[in-house]
Design an enzyme around this catalytic site. Structure first.
Site, PDB file in Angstrom:
ATOM      1  N   SER A 135       1.163   3.543  -3.336  1.00 44.55           N
ATOM      2  CA  SER A 135       0.564   4.563  -4.221  1.00 44.55           C
ATOM      3  C   SER A 135      -0.824   4.995  -3.749  1.00 44.55           C
ATOM      4  O   SER A 135      -1.553   4.232  -3.128  1.00 44.55           O
ATOM      5  CB  SER A 135       0.436   4.021  -5.639  1.00 44.55           C
ATOM      6  N   SER A 191      -1.887  -4.000  -6.083  1.00 44.73           N
ATOM      7  CA  SER A 191      -1.960  -5.332  -6.715  1.00 44.73           C
ATOM      8  C   SER A 191      -2.354  -6.371  -5.674  1.00 44.73           C
ATOM      9  O   SER A 191      -1.767  -6.431  -4.590  1.00 44.73           O
ATOM     10  CB  SER A 191      -0.605  -5.724  -7.320  1.00 44.73           C
ATOM     11  N   GLU A 201      11.201   7.071 -15.817  1.00 50.85           N
ATOM     12  CA  GLU A 201      11.832   8.381 -15.619  1.00 50.85           C
ATOM     13  C   GLU A 201      12.394   8.494 -14.204  1.00 50.85           C
ATOM     14  O   GLU A 201      13.499   9.011 -13.991  1.00 50.85           O
ATOM     15  CB  GLU A 201      10.830   9.515 -15.867  1.00 50.85           C
ATOM     16  N   GLU A 237      11.947  -4.774  -4.312  1.00 53.41           N
ATOM     17  CA  GLU A 237      10.913  -4.873  -5.336  1.00 53.41           C
ATOM     18  C   GLU A 237      11.501  -4.797  -6.740  1.00 53.41           C
ATOM     19  O   GLU A 237      10.967  -5.353  -7.686  1.00 53.41           O
ATOM     20  CB  GLU A 237       9.875  -3.753  -5.121  1.00 53.41           C
ATOM     21  N   GLY A 249       0.831  -1.212   0.000  1.00 57.34           N
ATOM     22  CA  GLY A 249       0.000   0.000   0.000  1.00 57.34           C
ATOM     23  C   GLY A 249       0.855   1.248   0.000  1.00 57.34           C
ATOM     24  O   GLY A 249       0.995   1.915   1.032  1.00 57.34           O
TER      25      GLY A 249
HETATM   26  C1  LIG Z   1       0.524  -3.107 -13.045  1.00 55.85           C
HETATM   27  C2  LIG Z   1       0.751  -2.156 -11.896  1.00 55.85           C
HETATM   28  C3  LIG Z   1       0.748  -2.632 -10.602  1.00 55.85           C
HETATM   29  C4  LIG Z   1       0.954  -1.753  -9.529  1.00 55.85           C
HETATM   30  N1  LIG Z   1       0.924  -2.271  -8.262  1.00 55.85           N
HETATM   31  C5  LIG Z   1       1.088  -1.434  -7.210  1.00 55.85           C
HETATM   32  C6  LIG Z   1       1.009  -1.934  -5.870  1.00 55.85           C
HETATM   33  O1  LIG Z   1       0.803  -3.132  -5.644  1.00 55.85           O
HETATM   34  N2  LIG Z   1       1.151  -1.070  -4.842  1.00 55.85           N
HETATM   35  C7  LIG Z   1       1.383   0.259  -5.060  1.00 55.85           C
HETATM   36  O2  LIG Z   1       1.536   0.979  -4.074  1.00 55.85           O
HETATM   37  N3  LIG Z   1       1.453   0.768  -6.311  1.00 55.85           N
HETATM   38  C8  LIG Z   1       1.307  -0.049  -7.393  1.00 55.85           C
HETATM   39  N4  LIG Z   1       1.368   0.464  -8.671  1.00 55.85           N
HETATM   40  C9  LIG Z   1       1.510   1.906  -8.837  1.00 55.85           C
HETATM   41  C10 LIG Z   1       2.835   2.317  -9.410  1.00 55.85           C
HETATM   42  O3  LIG Z   1       3.870   2.173  -8.477  1.00 55.85           O
HETATM   43  C11 LIG Z   1       2.619   3.781  -9.851  1.00 55.85           C
HETATM   44  O4  LIG Z   1       1.710   3.731 -10.941  1.00 55.85           O
HETATM   45  C12 LIG Z   1       3.875   4.429 -10.287  1.00 55.85           C
HETATM   46  O5  LIG Z   1       4.701   4.662  -9.183  1.00 55.85           O
HETATM   47  C13 LIG Z   1       3.618   5.744 -11.050  1.00 55.85           C
HETATM   48  O6  LIG Z   1       2.830   6.613 -10.309  1.00 55.85           O
HETATM   49  P1  LIG Z   1       1.550   7.328 -10.967  1.00 55.85           P
HETATM   50  O7  LIG Z   1       0.717   6.267 -11.636  1.00 55.85           O
HETATM   51  O8  LIG Z   1       0.934   8.163  -9.899  1.00 55.85           O
HETATM   52  O9  LIG Z   1       2.124   8.233 -12.134  1.00 55.85           O
HETATM   53  P2  LIG Z   1       2.678   9.733 -12.004  1.00 55.85           P
HETATM   54  O10 LIG Z   1       3.596   9.817 -10.838  1.00 55.85           O
HETATM   55  O11 LIG Z   1       1.499  10.654 -12.066  1.00 55.85           O
HETATM   56  O12 LIG Z   1       3.528   9.850 -13.320  1.00 55.85           O
HETATM   57  C14 LIG Z   1       2.964  10.070 -14.606  1.00 55.85           C
HETATM   58  C15 LIG Z   1       4.095  10.238 -15.599  1.00 55.85           C
HETATM   59  O13 LIG Z   1       4.905  11.377 -15.240  1.00 55.85           O
HETATM   60  C16 LIG Z   1       6.267  10.996 -15.101  1.00 55.85           C
HETATM   61  N5  LIG Z   1       6.887  11.718 -13.976  1.00 55.85           N
HETATM   62  C17 LIG Z   1       6.375  11.885 -12.740  1.00 55.85           C
HETATM   63  N6  LIG Z   1       7.250  12.569 -11.964  1.00 55.85           N
HETATM   64  C18 LIG Z   1       8.338  12.840 -12.730  1.00 55.85           C
HETATM   65  C19 LIG Z   1       9.590  13.483 -12.514  1.00 55.85           C
HETATM   66  N7  LIG Z   1       9.890  14.003 -11.320  1.00 55.85           N
HETATM   67  N8  LIG Z   1      10.465  13.552 -13.539  1.00 55.85           N
HETATM   68  C20 LIG Z   1      10.169  13.019 -14.759  1.00 55.85           C
HETATM   69  N9  LIG Z   1       9.006  12.392 -15.021  1.00 55.85           N
HETATM   70  C21 LIG Z   1       8.104  12.290 -14.038  1.00 55.85           C
HETATM   71  C22 LIG Z   1       6.215   9.507 -14.774  1.00 55.85           C
HETATM   72  O14 LIG Z   1       7.401   8.840 -15.104  1.00 55.85           O
HETATM   73  C23 LIG Z   1       5.042   9.038 -15.626  1.00 55.85           C
HETATM   74  O15 LIG Z   1       5.445   8.780 -16.939  1.00 55.85           O
HETATM   75  C24 LIG Z   1       1.173  -0.384  -9.760  1.00 55.85           C
HETATM   76  C25 LIG Z   1       1.168   0.114 -11.073  1.00 55.85           C
HETATM   77  C26 LIG Z   1       0.962  -0.756 -12.137  1.00 55.85           C
HETATM   78  C27 LIG Z   1       0.969  -0.189 -13.527  1.00 55.85           C
END
Ligand SMILES: Cc1cc2nc3c(=O)[nH]c(=O)nc-3n(C[C@H](O)[C@H](O)[C@H](O)COP(=O)(O)OP(=O)(O)OC[C@H]3O[C@@H](n4cnc5c(N)ncnc54)[C@H](O)[C@@H]3O)c2cc1C
Length: 383
Positions: free
Chosen positions: A133, A165, A370, A249, A131
């Site tokens: 994100s 997940s 990134e 991880e 937990g």
């Molecule tokens: C299949 C899957 C399973 C997952 N399982 C889990 C889970 O079990 N537990 C959990 O906690 N999370 C989980 N996640 C979440 C995952 O860790 C997040 O989706 C990930 O960290 C990206 O965060 P966000 O989706 O909020 O994207 P954002 O942070 O909003 O990013 C959007 C885009 O902006 C870019 N970006 C953001 N900040 C910057 C920066 N400073 N510099 C350059 N580029 C930037 C990112 O690279 C991305 O391309 C899962 C995600 C997926 C896809």
């Protein structure tokens, strides 16, 4: 300038003997297991299968015996993971507990928490989810807003976790909550908790992904009470814990082997064709060479873990390069076989169709490309 260090590492004889045992077990256990299911690999959930692995001592392999572990080497464990992933075994149920929650509790948990949770993870009976994100808080993990307020002997939690997940099937979430707002220190004021998911006030809503599966979830906490005995590590001190957890991880072979079962099927199908061009051979050769190189790098990371070193930088490189290769393999299959793939088609076509739809997430899960490249640049002293 700091550089990467990938010392060559040979697997010990114990690991080679173990490999034949695991292979024989998987050959009989996964006989007739469809290509589509194999393509899911570590996303595939099968509690009975996890329990069977637990009986064989293939979960919690490196942990102390007093907590149900088996005190084997990281290299023995590597061999088991490699065999599971290349066969496409359904390991999701125990994967998170084995990979990161167990090691986190060994490092930061209380004796009572270790005794309560570790033996049942190692038996393949207790399943964990992560937990971290939240809505608006993924890459920027320090911005988590779900709050845990102290009640004296416990905590009351309100807020929402996202993309969790396996939460709809797991027993426990290790969750990161905000416990204080510290002026000028976004990494302070965060605390980790073990939350049993049957605690009143928790609503878990599965989210469908592109391929129609529901692997991850939205998890809402409304006045959820958690005793202080479920706090992991220091109050307000979780930042260093979660960054250590993220290293677990990101460091495993699952970060470059997710598409291996499809790659193996593709090579077999190409082999059966009466004619192929030299371009086909070059493309296959290039992908196999990259896989072999990533494998050497990944074994080297396991070797460093075994030697008590901290290969966080090298693990990040394996994850980044691994995700690039994993994302290329479904497109390679489309290109070389020259036909459109459909879900429902069965066989390699179905496996490829599933992976075409899922591969975009490979560079998001576990931290986006990134962000990872930023970590690597910092590790190299470039920023
Ligand atoms: C299949 C899957 C399973 C997952 N399982 C889990 C889970 O079990 N537990 C959990 O906690 N999370 C989980 N996640 C979440 C995952 O860790 C997040 O989706 C990930 O960290 C990206 O965060 P966000 O989706 O909020 O994207 P954002 O942070 O909003 O990013 C959007 C885009 O902006 C870019 N970006 C953001 N900040 C910057 C920066 N400073 N510099 C350059 N580029 C930037 C990112 O690279 C991305 O391309 C899962 C995600 C997926 C896809």
């Amino acid at each position: 300038m700091q550089t990467f260090r990938f010392d060559p590492c040979d697997l010990p004889d114990t690991a080679l003997a173990l490999r034949s045992d695991v292979r024989a077990f998987l050959a009989s256990e996964l006989d007739g297991f469809p290509a589509r299911k194999r393509a899911e690999t570590w996303m595939g959930w099968d509690a009975d299968f996890s329990r069977k692995l637990g009986e064989r001592g293939w979960i919690g392999m490196t942990w102390p015996k007093q907590y149900g572990g088996h005190e084997r080497s990281a290299l023995d464990r590597y061999v088991v993971l490699e065999e599971m992933l290349s066969a496409g075994a359904p390991v999701a149920a125990h994967w998170i507990g084995d990979r990161q929650s167990g090691p986190l509790l060994l490092n930061y948990g209380t004796e009572q928490q270790r005794q309560k949770y570790l033996p049942s993870i190692a038996r393949g009976e207790s399943f964990f989810c992560i937990g971290m994100s939240e809505p608006d808080s993924g890459s920027d993990l320090a911005s988590v807003r779900t709050r845990a307020e102290s009640t004296g002997d416990g905590w009351v939690i309100n807020g929402t976790k996202l993309w969790t997940s396996g939460a709809h099937r797991a027993h426990v979430m290790i969750a990161l909550f905000r416990t204080a707002t510290e002026e000028g220190n976004r990494h302070g004021g965060l605390t980790q908790f073990l939350v049993d998911l049957d605690t009143p006030g928790i609503t878990i809503r599965p989210i469908r992904d592109l391929s129609g599966n529901a692997h991850f979830n939205e998890v809402v906490f409304e006045d959820v009470l958690v005793p202080d005995t479920q706090r992991v590590g220091e109050t307000h001190g979780a930042w260093k814990q979660v960054t250590a957890e993220l290293a677990y991880e990101r460091s495993g072979p699952e970060r470059y082997l997710s598409c291996y079962p499809l790659m193996a099927e593709l090579v077999q199908e190409m082999h059966g064709k009466s004619e192929h061009s030299s371009r086909d051979e070059i493309e296959i050769g290039r992908a196999v060479a990259e896989l072999a190189t990533l494998r050497q790098m990944s074994v080297s990371v396991a070797g460093m873990l075994d030697a008590g070193q901290n290969p966080a930088l090298e693990a990040s490189v394996v994850k980044d390069l691994g995700a690039v290769l994993e994302q290329r393999i479904p497109g390679l299959a489309t290109d070389l076989l020259g036909r459109p793939f459909h879900l429902g088609a069965g066989g390699i076509d179905e496996a490829a169709a599933y992976l075409v739809q899922n591969a975009p997430s490979f560079s998001l899960r576990g931290g986006t490309r990134e962000i990872l490249r930023g970590i690597i640049a910092r590790g190299l002293g470039l920023r």
